[in-house]
Design a protein around this motif. Structure first.
Motif, PDB file in Angstrom:
ATOM      1  N   GLU A 160       0.842  -1.209   0.000  1.00 37.07           N
ATOM      2  CA  GLU A 160       0.000   0.000   0.000  1.00 37.07           C
ATOM      3  C   GLU A 160       0.872   1.252   0.000  1.00 37.07           C
ATOM      4  O   GLU A 160       0.587   2.225  -0.720  1.00 37.07           O
ATOM      5  CB  GLU A 160      -0.913  -0.012   1.232  1.00 37.07           C
ATOM      6  N   LEU A 187      -1.664  -1.913  -7.774  1.00 39.99           N
ATOM      7  CA  LEU A 187      -3.089  -1.995  -7.450  1.00 39.99           C
ATOM      8  C   LEU A 187      -3.610  -3.409  -7.651  1.00 39.99           C
ATOM      9  O   LEU A 187      -4.415  -3.903  -6.851  1.00 39.99           O
ATOM     10  CB  LEU A 187      -3.870  -1.003  -8.314  1.00 39.99           C
ATOM     11  N   TYR A 188      -3.156  -4.066  -8.701  1.00 45.91           N
ATOM     12  CA  TYR A 188      -3.590  -5.451  -8.911  1.00 45.91           C
ATOM     13  C   TYR A 188      -3.079  -6.340  -7.771  1.00 45.91           C
ATOM     14  O   TYR A 188      -3.806  -7.204  -7.277  1.00 45.91           O
ATOM     15  CB  TYR A 188      -3.087  -5.964 -10.258  1.00 45.91           C
ATOM     16  N   ASN A 191      -5.164  -6.593  -4.894  1.00 49.39           N
ATOM     17  CA  ASN A 191      -6.488  -7.162  -5.205  1.00 49.39           C
ATOM     18  C   ASN A 191      -7.492  -6.066  -5.554  1.00 49.39           C
ATOM     19  O   ASN A 191      -8.649  -6.100  -5.144  1.00 49.39           O
ATOM     20  CB  ASN A 191      -6.999  -8.018  -4.035  1.00 49.39           C
ATOM     21  N   GLN A 192      -7.022  -5.105  -6.340  1.00 47.76           N
ATOM     22  CA  GLN A 192      -7.876  -4.017  -6.825  1.00 47.76           C
ATOM     23  C   GLN A 192      -7.811  -3.978  -8.354  1.00 47.76           C
ATOM     24  O   GLN A 192      -7.336  -3.001  -8.949  1.00 47.76           O
ATOM     25  CB  GLN A 192      -7.436  -2.687  -6.224  1.00 47.76           C
ATOM     26  N   GLU A 195      -9.411  -0.970 -10.208  1.00 47.42           N
ATOM     27  CA  GLU A 195      -8.636   0.260 -10.087  1.00 47.42           C
ATOM     28  C   GLU A 195      -7.405   0.213 -10.988  1.00 47.42           C
ATOM     29  O   GLU A 195      -7.033   1.224 -11.605  1.00 47.42           O
ATOM     30  CB  GLU A 195      -8.207   0.478  -8.637  1.00 47.42           C
TER      31      GLU A 195
END
Length: 437
Positions: A160, A187-188, A191-192, A195
């Motif tokens: 993050e 971001l991947y 687990n986004q 986004e």
């Protein structure tokens, strides 16, 4: 002509990448003004750029004997040593640069990089943090901190934090495409995926013809995955990566593919007698040349990225270097080679049949192909495009494809090829022998 004017002209030529003109100018200055320290310093930098790093280092050392408190010269000597693999000596140069110029943020940046490369993460983190205090508007500093946090991640919190660094780098420099790509990958990893896809869609809105966001959008599931990465994507990615490729892979990511691949091939090629014609397919900066050299009579290297080929030419060890797509090159050279090797190039191919068939046809009977892949541990599908932009392949698919292409004596071994996000990347080291016709 006044030596000061000549020096200014040489520096201007250097800034324009006219290395021949700049070298002539610096040497003319030194004829008129023996041991002029700036000419020595900049000529040393130029020699390093031209692959004469030992000469370059000695010229900069000579300049420092005349002007020992010159922080830029200490920093540039550190760069020459760092890029030549002398990390501890480079560290000393950067520390001396900071002693002479405590606000020299480029030296702090480079110190952080060599501490990371020496696997001293706590000290590297302190140096990156100090860098951002010294230069809070330095976009590259945030990109490097983000990359460091990702490389040494011990928790989701570190990932993050790395994403926030990439966001800050982009806010400071909207043209920092490496930070954009890193943001999507980060971001991947968090687990986004939606986004991550949005990052690439916004990038495509700005640059609809850019192959990098096109490919990365597919990599994170936002578009249909191609059967292989497009030539434009590979070329643009590695042209932009050429200057820091060795540093990032070898020093920061523990890259092992060339040495592991050549070691495996050596078990089957017999004693190294300098008798084989070898193609390094996807040669990059030439990392396979040194380990492979004892077996080769003639070593050719081919790569899509002209910038990477330039680096391989400076490294040396090849009789031939060409900028070309490897499948096409192989098809144009039937039965030309005894060995075709490819370290971490076929990770940009999903469907392997065309390139392996071309490799078969470019080999003489009994010749060997050797390559590395990232490993998919599931046999549910042959290959998959991952959020990194690279493909993973299943063992069964690799074995079957090699057999269909006309190879026998197939060997597929698992090994660790590099680190990513603080974890080892598992791969396949693959060998096959062209069957006698």
């Amino acid at each position: 002509m006044d030596w000061r004017v000549l020096l200014q002209q040489a520096m201007q030529a250097h800034q324009k990448d006219d290395l021949d003109g700049a070298e002539r100018g610096y040497r003319e200055v030194l004829e008129l003004r023996v041991a002029q320290p700036d000419a020595l310093h900049y000529l040393g930098v130029l020699c390093h750029q031209r692959g004469r790093s030992d000469e370059g280092a000695e010229l900069i050392r000579t300049s420092l004997r005349i002007t020992p408190k010159h922080p830029d010269a200490h920093n540039n000597l550190g760069n020459v040593l760092k890029e030549s693999g002398h990390l501890a000596e480079a560290e000393g140069c950067y520390r001396r640069a900071l002693d002479c110029g405590p606000d020299h943020y480029n030296a702090m940046n480079n110190l952080a990089v060599v501490l990371e490369a020496q696997e001293r993460p706590e000290e590297a983190f302190q140096a990156y943090s100090k860098l951002l205090e010294m230069a809070p508007e330095f976009a590259r500093g945030y990109y490097l901190m983000g990359t460091f946090l990702r490389n040494f991640a011990q928790s989701m919190e570190h990932l993050e934090q790395s994403v926030e660094c990439f966001r800050r780098a982009i806010a400071l420099d909207k043209d920092d495409l490496r930070a954009l790509q890193a943001l999507g990958v980060g971001l991947y990893a968090l687990n986004q995926p939606s986004e991550a896809a949005q990052v690439y869609r916004e990038w495509l809105a700005r640059e609809p013809d850019n192959p990098v966001p096109q490919h990365m959008l597919a990599a994170c599931g936002g578009a249909e995955a191609p059967s292989r990465a497009g030539d434009d994507y590979v070329r643009d990615t590695f042209d932009g990566f050429a200057d820091s490729f060795d540093e990032q892979l070898l020093q920061n990511l523990g890259y092992r593919a060339p040495e592991v691949l050549v070691s495996a091939l050596g078990e089957f090629l017999g004693d190294p007698r300098g008798a084989l014609d070898v193609l390094d397919a996807g040669c990059g900066t030439g990392l396979c040349a040194g380990p492979m050299r004892p077996w080769t009579r003639r070593l050719a290297g081919v790569d899509l990225s002209g910038r990477m080929v330039e680096k391989a030419r400076l490294r040396g060890g090849y009789e031939e270097l060409e900028v070309a797509e490897i499948t096409h090159w192989l098809e144009q050279h039937p039965q030309a080679y005894d060995v075709v090797l490819s370290a971490d190039t076929l990770v940009y191919f999903g469907e392997l049949q065309p390139v392996l068939q071309a490799s078969h046809d470019a080999l003489r009977p009994g010749g060997w192909v050797g390559f590395t892949l990232e490993a998919s541990l599931s046999d549910d599908q042959g290959f998959e495009l991952t959020p990194s932009g690279r493909y993973r392949h299943a063992r069964g698919y690799v074995e079957t494809t090699l057999e269909h292409a006309g190879f026998g004596d197939v060997v597929v071994r698992s090994d660790r090829l590099r680190k990513e996000s603080g974890r080892p990347v598992e791969g396949w080291v693959v060998l096959g022998r062209r069957k006698d016709d």
